[in-house]
Write an enzyme that holds these catalytic residues in place. Structure first.
Site, mmCIF file in Angstrom:
data_model
loop_
_atom_site.group_PDB
_atom_site.id
_atom_site.type_symbol
_atom_site.label_atom_id
_atom_site.label_comp_id
_atom_site.label_asym_id
_atom_site.label_seq_id
_atom_site.Cartn_x
_atom_site.Cartn_y
_atom_site.Cartn_z
ATOM 1 N N ARG A 85 119.460 -19.636 39.648
ATOM 2 C CA ARG A 85 120.000 -18.992 38.439
ATOM 3 C C ARG A 85 120.625 -20.011 37.495
ATOM 4 N NH1 ARG A 85 122.298 -13.681 41.445
ATOM 5 N NH2 ARG A 85 120.433 -12.424 41.163
ATOM 6 N N LYS A 107 112.255 2.174 50.328
ATOM 7 C CA LYS A 107 112.290 3.602 50.038
ATOM 8 C C LYS A 107 111.479 4.023 48.824
ATOM 9 C CE LYS A 107 116.901 4.414 51.830
ATOM 10 N NZ LYS A 107 118.275 4.568 51.344
ATOM 11 N N GLY A 128 113.672 -8.256 43.643
ATOM 12 C CA GLY A 128 114.478 -9.063 44.543
ATOM 13 C C GLY A 128 113.781 -9.609 45.772
ATOM 14 N N GLY A 178 117.008 -5.916 39.681
ATOM 15 C CA GLY A 178 117.301 -4.584 39.145
ATOM 16 C C GLY A 178 116.941 -4.469 37.672
HETATM 17 P P1 AMP Z 1 113.546 -3.007 48.510
HETATM 18 O O1 AMP Z 1 114.916 -3.594 48.282
HETATM 19 O O2 AMP Z 1 113.454 -1.536 48.223
HETATM 20 O O3 AMP Z 1 112.453 -3.817 47.873
HETATM 21 O O4 AMP Z 1 113.334 -3.065 50.076
HETATM 22 C C1 AMP Z 1 113.302 -4.251 50.771
HETATM 23 C C2 AMP Z 1 113.578 -3.962 52.194
HETATM 24 O O5 AMP Z 1 112.594 -3.095 52.712
HETATM 25 C C3 AMP Z 1 113.546 -5.200 53.048
HETATM 26 O O6 AMP Z 1 114.828 -5.406 53.565
HETATM 27 C C4 AMP Z 1 112.549 -4.855 54.145
HETATM 28 O O7 AMP Z 1 112.970 -5.246 55.429
HETATM 29 C C5 AMP Z 1 112.478 -3.349 54.082
HETATM 30 N N1 AMP Z 1 111.212 -2.844 54.640
HETATM 31 C C6 AMP Z 1 109.975 -3.220 54.311
HETATM 32 N N2 AMP Z 1 109.069 -2.595 55.075
HETATM 33 C C7 AMP Z 1 109.747 -1.813 55.930
HETATM 34 C C8 AMP Z 1 109.356 -0.928 56.993
HETATM 35 N N3 AMP Z 1 108.079 -0.745 57.283
HETATM 36 N N4 AMP Z 1 110.331 -0.271 57.648
HETATM 37 C C9 AMP Z 1 111.633 -0.471 57.332
HETATM 38 N N5 AMP Z 1 112.052 -1.283 56.354
HETATM 39 C C10 AMP Z 1 111.132 -1.949 55.655
#
Ligand code: AMP
Length: 401
Positions: free
Chosen positions: A31, A202, A359, A382
Site C-alpha cells: 500500500r 459466502k 482481498g 471492499g
Molecule cells: P471471501 O472473503 O468471501 O472472498 O472468502 C474468502 C474465504 O473463503 C477464505 O478464507 C477461504 O478459506 C474461504 N473458503 C473458500 N472456499 C471455501 C470452502 N469450500 N469452504 C469454506 N470456506 C471456504
C-alpha cells in the site's frame, strides 16, 4: 491530477493501513508503494505535501483505561519505510487536527512531506464528522484522495473533507485513477468473451456482484464455499460443506436469470472433500453433488479445474474475486493456485485483460508471485467489490460531484 500545486499545501489521503510485526515494522509495503507515484509527483511539482491515513482500528481496541493505544496504532511506525521509499526525511506530527500538526503544516516548505497522526485517533473520522473534516481542510489549500482502499467509506478524511474544496481544488491521485480505469475496462465495453470468476466463503457477500455480472458477463465461474449453496439448491448432496440455506432460493433465481440471459454459469463438477475442517483431515475427490454426510468440500477437484481452465483460456477479459477453496490450508490451495496460473497464462499468452479485484484472490496471486503476470491487481478489496457492484463510492463521488 490537474491541480496547480506549486507552493500550495496539499492534503493527501493515502491508505497506509499496512501490516506491522511485533516490533512495529512494516511487513508488507504494497500500500505504501501504491501511494508513491502521487506523492513523488506532488513533491516534484513543488507542493507542500501533508499526508494523512488511518492505521488499524484504534477506537475498537482501546487501552483498559479507555484511552487510545498510541504506542500500537501511531502512524509514526510508517515513517522509516516511507522516508526510505521517498528518499527524503518525512516529518511527523503527533496529532491529526490539533496544534502540533497545524504548526508543522505552517512550517512546511515546497517539496517537503509531513505525515500527520492516524486519522482514526479522532472519534469523528469513521462518523464522517463535519467538524473534523473542516479542521482538516482549513489548514491546507488543496485536497487529493488517493486512498482507494477506503473510497467506499464516507469518513471525514476520505469523503466529507472534500466538501470544503471547490472542484478545481480537489482531485484523485494516480492510484485511484488507475483503479477506476482498470475496473472500467471490465465494466464498460469489455473485450469478449468476458469471464468472471467468483469464489470465497459466502453467497451472501457476493449477491450484488453476481446479480450485476449476470447482466454483462458471458461466463461466470463459481468456486469456493459459495458453490455448495448453488449445488444443494439444485438437489445435490453436499454433506457438511458450507451452505447458506436461506440463500438457496436466491441461488436458483440467479441460475434461472443467467439461463434467460444466455450467461454460462460454471459450478465445480467435483471437489476435494475432507472429513474435518483441517489441513490434517482425510481427503477424497468426489462429485460435488454427491458428497457424503459428515464430509465437506474444501477445494475444487480436477474435473472442475479442467473445465474452469478451458473457459479462462478462451476469455478476452477476466475478472477474479475470491479463492476457489480454503487456500490458507496447503491441502486445499491447489484449485486457487491452478486458477491463478490459468489467469496469468491467458493474460501473457492470449493477450486477455485480467483484473484481480478482491482481498483473498489478491493474497493468492501475490503468494504465487503472479502479480506482475496479470493485467491489474486491485489494492482495495471492499472498495473494488462495491465499485464492480455498481455502487457510487463516497470517496469518488466527493471529488467528481
Ligand atoms: P471471501 O472473503 O468471501 O472472498 O472468502 C474468502 C474465504 O473463503 C477464505 O478464507 C477461504 O478459506 C474461504 N473458503 C473458500 N472456499 C471455501 C470452502 N469450500 N469452504 C469454506 N470456506 C471456504
Amino acid at each position: 491530477m490537474k491541480l496547480k500545486v506549486k507552493n500550495k499545501k496539499v492534503l493527501v489521503r493515502v491508505d497506509f493501513n499496512v501490516p506491522l510485526n511485533s516490533n512495529f515494522e512494516v511487513t508488507d509495503d504494497t500500500r505504501i508503494r501504491a501511494a508513491l507515484p502521487t506523492i513523488k509527483k506532488l513533491m516534484a511539482d513543488g507542493a507542500k505535501v501533508v499526508l494523512c491515513s488511518h492505521l488499524g482500528r484504534p477506537q475498537k481496541k482501546l487501552n483498559d483505561d479507555g484511552t487510545i493505544n498510541r504506542k500500537k496504532f501511531t502512524l509514526k511506525h510508517i515513517v522509516p519505510t516511507l522516508s526510505k521509499k521517498l528518499e527524503t526525511e518525512v516529518q511527523f506530527a503527533e496529532d491529526t487536527v490539533g496544534p502540533k500538526s497545524t504548526a508543522a503544516i505552517k512550517k512546511l516548505k515546497a517539496g517537503e512531506v509531513l505525515l500527520i497522526e492516524n486519522t482514526r485517533f479522532e472519534k469523528g473520522e469513521t462518523k464522517g464528522d463535519e467538524k473534523m473534516a473542516h479542521d482538516l481542510a482549513q489548514r491546507v489549500d488543496l485536497y487529493v484522495n488517493d486512498a482507494f482502499g477506503t473510497a467506499h467509506r464516507a469518513h471525514a478524511s476520505t469523503a466529507i473533507v472534500a466538501n470544503f474544496f471547490l472542484p478545481k481544488e480537489k482531485s484523485f491521485g494516480y492510484l485511484i485513477e488507475r483503479e477506476i480505469e482498470n475496473a472500467n475496462k471490465v465494466l464498460n465495453n469489455p473485450k469478449r468473451p468476458l469471464t468472471a470468476i467468483v469464489g470465497g466463503a459466502k453467497v451472501s457477500d457476493k449477491i450484488l456482484l453476481l446479480e450485476r455480472l449476470i447482466d454483462f458477463a458471458n461466463n461466470i465461474i463459481i468456486g469456493g464455499g459459495m458453490a455448495y449453496t448453488f449445488v444443494k439448491a439444485q438437489g445435490g448432496n453436499v454433506g457438511n460443506s458450507l451452505v447458506e440455506d436461506d440463500r438457496m432460493e436466491l441461488a436458483l433465481k440467479l441460475l434461472a436469470k443467467a439461463k434467460e440471459k444466455g450467461v454460462e454459469i460454471c459450478l465445480p463438477v467435483d471437489s476435494i472433500i475432507a472429513d474435518q475442517f483441517s489441513n490434517e483431515a482425510k481427503i477424497l475427490t468426489m462429485e460435488t453433488n454427491n458428497i457424503p454426510k459428515d464430509w465437506m468440500g474444501l477445494d475444487i477437484g480436477p474435473g472442475a479445474q479442467a473445465k474452469f481452465i478451458s473457459v479462462i483460456e478462451s476469455s478476452a477479459t477476466i475478472l477474479w474475486n475470491g479463492p476457489m477453496g480454503v487456500f490458507e490450508m496447503s491441502n486445499f490451495a491447489n484449485g486457487t493456485q491452478v486458477i491463478a496460473q490459468a489467469v496469468a497464462k491467458a493474460t501473457a499468452e492470449k493477450g486477455a485483460f485480467s483484473l484481480i479485484g478482491g482481498g483473498d484472490s489478491v493474497a493468492a496471486i501475490n503468494q504465487l508471485e503472479l502479480g506482475s503476470k496479470v493485467s491489474f491487481v486491485s489494492t482495495g478489496g471492499g472498495a473494488m467489490l462495491e465499485y464492480l457492484e455498481g455502487k457510487a463510492l463516497p470517496g469518488i463521488k466527493a471529488i467528481t460531484g
